[in-house]
Design a protein around this motif. Structure first.
Motif, short mmCIF file in Angstrom:
data_model
loop_
_atom_site.label_atom_id
_atom_site.label_comp_id
_atom_site.label_asym_id
_atom_site.label_seq_id
_atom_site.Cartn_x
_atom_site.Cartn_y
_atom_site.Cartn_z
N ASN A 210 9.05 2.38 -14.14
CA ASN A 210 8.36 1.17 -13.70
C ASN A 210 8.67 0.73 -12.17
O ASN A 210 7.67 0.39 -11.43
CB ASN A 210 8.77 0.04 -14.43
CG ASN A 210 8.51 0.15 -15.94
OD1 ASN A 210 7.27 0.96 -16.13
ND2 ASN A 210 9.04 -0.46 -17.18
N ALA A 211 9.89 0.98 -11.49
CA ALA A 211 10.17 0.44 -10.38
C ALA A 211 9.60 1.77 -9.30
O ALA A 211 8.84 1.23 -8.41
CB ALA A 211 11.75 0.46 -10.25
N SER A 213 6.80 3.41 -10.07
CA SER A 213 5.49 3.38 -10.21
C SER A 213 5.01 2.23 -9.20
O SER A 213 4.24 2.26 -8.62
CB SER A 213 5.03 3.13 -11.45
OG SER A 213 5.30 4.08 -12.34
N LEU A 214 5.79 1.02 -9.24
CA LEU A 214 5.25 -0.20 -8.60
C LEU A 214 5.50 0.20 -6.89
O LEU A 214 4.46 -0.15 -6.32
CB LEU A 214 6.19 -1.50 -8.84
CG LEU A 214 6.33 -2.40 -8.09
CD1 LEU A 214 4.82 -3.31 -8.03
CD2 LEU A 214 7.11 -3.55 -8.15
N PHE A 259 -2.62 -3.40 -11.39
CA PHE A 259 -1.49 -2.54 -12.00
C PHE A 259 -0.04 -2.67 -11.08
O PHE A 259 0.82 -2.91 -11.93
CB PHE A 259 -1.75 -1.14 -11.87
CG PHE A 259 -2.65 -0.61 -12.86
CD1 PHE A 259 -1.86 -0.15 -14.21
CD2 PHE A 259 -4.03 -0.38 -12.70
CE1 PHE A 259 -2.84 0.13 -15.06
CE2 PHE A 259 -4.79 0.21 -13.52
CZ PHE A 259 -4.29 0.58 -15.01
N VAL A 260 -0.15 -3.21 -9.76
CA VAL A 260 1.02 -3.67 -9.14
C VAL A 260 1.47 -4.97 -9.97
O VAL A 260 2.65 -5.08 -10.21
CB VAL A 260 0.58 -4.08 -7.67
CG1 VAL A 260 1.50 -4.69 -7.08
CG2 VAL A 260 0.36 -2.67 -6.96
N LEU A 262 1.10 -5.75 -12.98
CA LEU A 262 1.55 -5.48 -14.24
C LEU A 262 3.11 -4.79 -14.25
O LEU A 262 4.07 -5.38 -14.79
CB LEU A 262 0.78 -4.27 -15.13
CG LEU A 262 1.26 -3.95 -16.05
CD1 LEU A 262 1.46 -4.82 -17.50
CD2 LEU A 262 0.22 -2.55 -16.72
N TYR A 263 3.42 -4.07 -13.19
CA TYR A 263 4.67 -3.19 -13.22
C TYR A 263 5.49 -4.43 -12.66
O TYR A 263 6.84 -4.37 -12.98
CB TYR A 263 4.60 -2.05 -12.32
CG TYR A 263 3.82 -0.89 -12.98
CD1 TYR A 263 4.92 -0.02 -14.08
CD2 TYR A 263 2.80 -0.63 -12.65
CE1 TYR A 263 3.96 0.88 -14.73
CE2 TYR A 263 2.11 0.57 -13.21
CZ TYR A 263 2.64 1.37 -14.31
OH TYR A 263 2.39 2.59 -15.07
N LYS A 266 6.71 -6.47 -15.23
CA LYS A 266 7.64 -5.64 -16.41
C LYS A 266 9.17 -5.82 -15.72
O LYS A 266 9.93 -6.01 -16.55
CB LYS A 266 7.33 -4.19 -16.54
CG LYS A 266 6.12 -4.12 -17.44
CD LYS A 266 5.80 -2.34 -17.65
CE LYS A 266 4.58 -2.34 -18.63
NZ LYS A 266 4.40 -0.81 -18.88
N LEU A 267 9.13 -5.55 -14.53
CA LEU A 267 10.42 -5.43 -13.88
C LEU A 267 11.05 -7.15 -13.95
O LEU A 267 12.27 -7.04 -14.13
CB LEU A 267 10.74 -5.09 -12.65
CG LEU A 267 10.08 -3.58 -12.21
CD1 LEU A 267 10.02 -3.11 -10.78
CD2 LEU A 267 11.01 -2.75 -12.83
N LYS A 286 9.63 -4.46 -24.03
CA LYS A 286 9.10 -3.23 -23.83
C LYS A 286 7.83 -2.98 -24.42
O LYS A 286 6.97 -2.45 -23.98
CB LYS A 286 10.10 -2.15 -23.99
CG LYS A 286 9.62 -0.77 -23.51
CD LYS A 286 10.64 0.42 -23.50
CE LYS A 286 9.98 1.87 -23.04
NZ LYS A 286 10.85 2.85 -23.38
N PHE A 294 -1.22 -2.83 -21.08
CA PHE A 294 -2.16 -1.66 -20.52
C PHE A 294 -3.46 -1.77 -20.74
O PHE A 294 -4.33 -1.66 -19.75
CB PHE A 294 -1.33 -0.38 -20.77
CG PHE A 294 -2.13 0.72 -20.12
CD1 PHE A 294 -1.94 1.16 -18.77
CD2 PHE A 294 -3.05 1.40 -21.16
CE1 PHE A 294 -2.74 2.29 -18.52
CE2 PHE A 294 -3.89 2.50 -20.39
CZ PHE A 294 -3.66 2.85 -19.18
#
Length: 315
Positions: A210-211, A213-214, A259-260, A262-263, A266-267, A286, A294
């Motif tokens: 996730n990190a 991807s961000l 999406f930025v 979203l990730y 998550k973090l 998770k 998503f």
């Protein structure tokens, strides 16, 4: 010379009445007949009339076409189911029509959804199989860990499930790419958790992904080449020129920023749970921030993409 008178023939037995039948008399002659001969001739006439009518009523063999049927030509046959589509039809001319027509075969994921006229949640998340492959490893890890408090048992269970899903895909001759990537991540997390004895390490590879991807999404936005635009331009030929269109570039920049967010969310939720050692809570977070989140972002991106296509059609 004295003539001798002729002696008339005397009928011999009962056959004498049949003598007139030997004379060939026309049917329309006005000659009287004996009662028995008249009845016999009437019977023969009736039989002849019956046989004649039977021959007249005999159906005509269908070897020769008569009347309008012959003028109309041969009867057209029904088109074969194997006939190929006309190359001049709109379906064959439209590049987007090359997608499979079977509802079970369309592409899944974000790329497949963006090419559809209607949004499909099942298509966005990969259908029932995609849900199972994404959810089962983490879900079983949580259940086994909570029930047994054993990191080894929970980790082995998760790896076995992913391996079984991979075998099923291989047996059905389907692409194993998605499950293979999941197997690598789950196996790495299982090894880390077993070596450390801490169940939260099972989620460490996913958090690291996730990190990364961000970071990639942010770099693409800063470089004015948003990652979602690059992906959609490859997957949908209708917007392959998006980089030269200011409107399309703005749309896919905003989609990338979704999406930025979203990730980043998550973090923000999972890293504190990882650091504090909440194994079950981290697994629930998770799952909740996985496919459901998503699907929401994919729907928003689909709306933006469809609106862009509509504006392009009006130009």
């Amino acid at each position: 010379m004295i003539g001798v008178p002729e002696v008339p023939d005397v009928p011999d037995g009962p056959e004498a009445p049949d003598a007139p039948e030997a004379v060939d008399v026309p049917e329309d002659a006005d000659v009287p007949e004996a009662a028995g001969s008249h009845q016999a001739r009437a019977g023969e006439t009736a039989r002849h009339r019956d046989s004649g009518s039977a021959e007249t009523e005999r159906p005509i063999a269908p070897t020769a076409a008569v009347g309008p049927t012959a003028a109309a030509g041969p009867t057209p046959t029904a088109p074969s189911d194997d006939a190929s589509a006309d190359a001049s039809s709109p379906a064959s001319a439209d590049p987007s029509a090359s997608a499979p027509s079977d509802p079970a075969s369309p592409r899944s994921g974000l790329g497949g959804v963006l090419q559809q006229e209607d949004f499909s949640v099942a298509g966005a998340v990969g259908g029932p199989r995609g849900v199972a492959e994404s959810v089962l490893p983490t879900l079983l890890f949580i259940v086994v860990f909570v029930a047994s408090r054993s990191v080894i048992a929970a980790s082995v269970t998760a790896v076995v499930v992913v391996a079984a899903l991979l075998i099923v895909r291989l047996a059905q001759r389907q692409s194993p790419a998605t499950v293979l990537g999941g197997l690598i991540g789950v196996a790495l997390g299982a090894v880390m958790a077993i070596r450390s004895g801490d169940g939260t390490d099972f989620y460490a590879p996913g958090i690291a992904i996730n990190a990364v991807s961000l970071l990639v999404l942010l770099v693409s936005v800063l470089a004015r080449r948003p990652l979602i635009g690059l992906l959609v331009g490859v997957l949908d030929p209708r917007v392959e020129d998006w980089a030269a269109d200011p409107d399309a570039r703005r749309v896919y920049t905003r989609a990338t920023l979704l999406f930025v967010g979203l990730y980043a969310a998550k973090l923000a939720v999972q890293v504190p749970l990882l650091l504090t050692g909440h194994v079950a809570a981290l697994g629930v977070a998770k799952l909740a921030m996985g496919l459901p989140a998503f699907a929401v972002i994919a729907y928003l991106v689909w709306l933006m993409h469809r609106a862009l296509l509509g504006r392009r059609e009006q130009l």
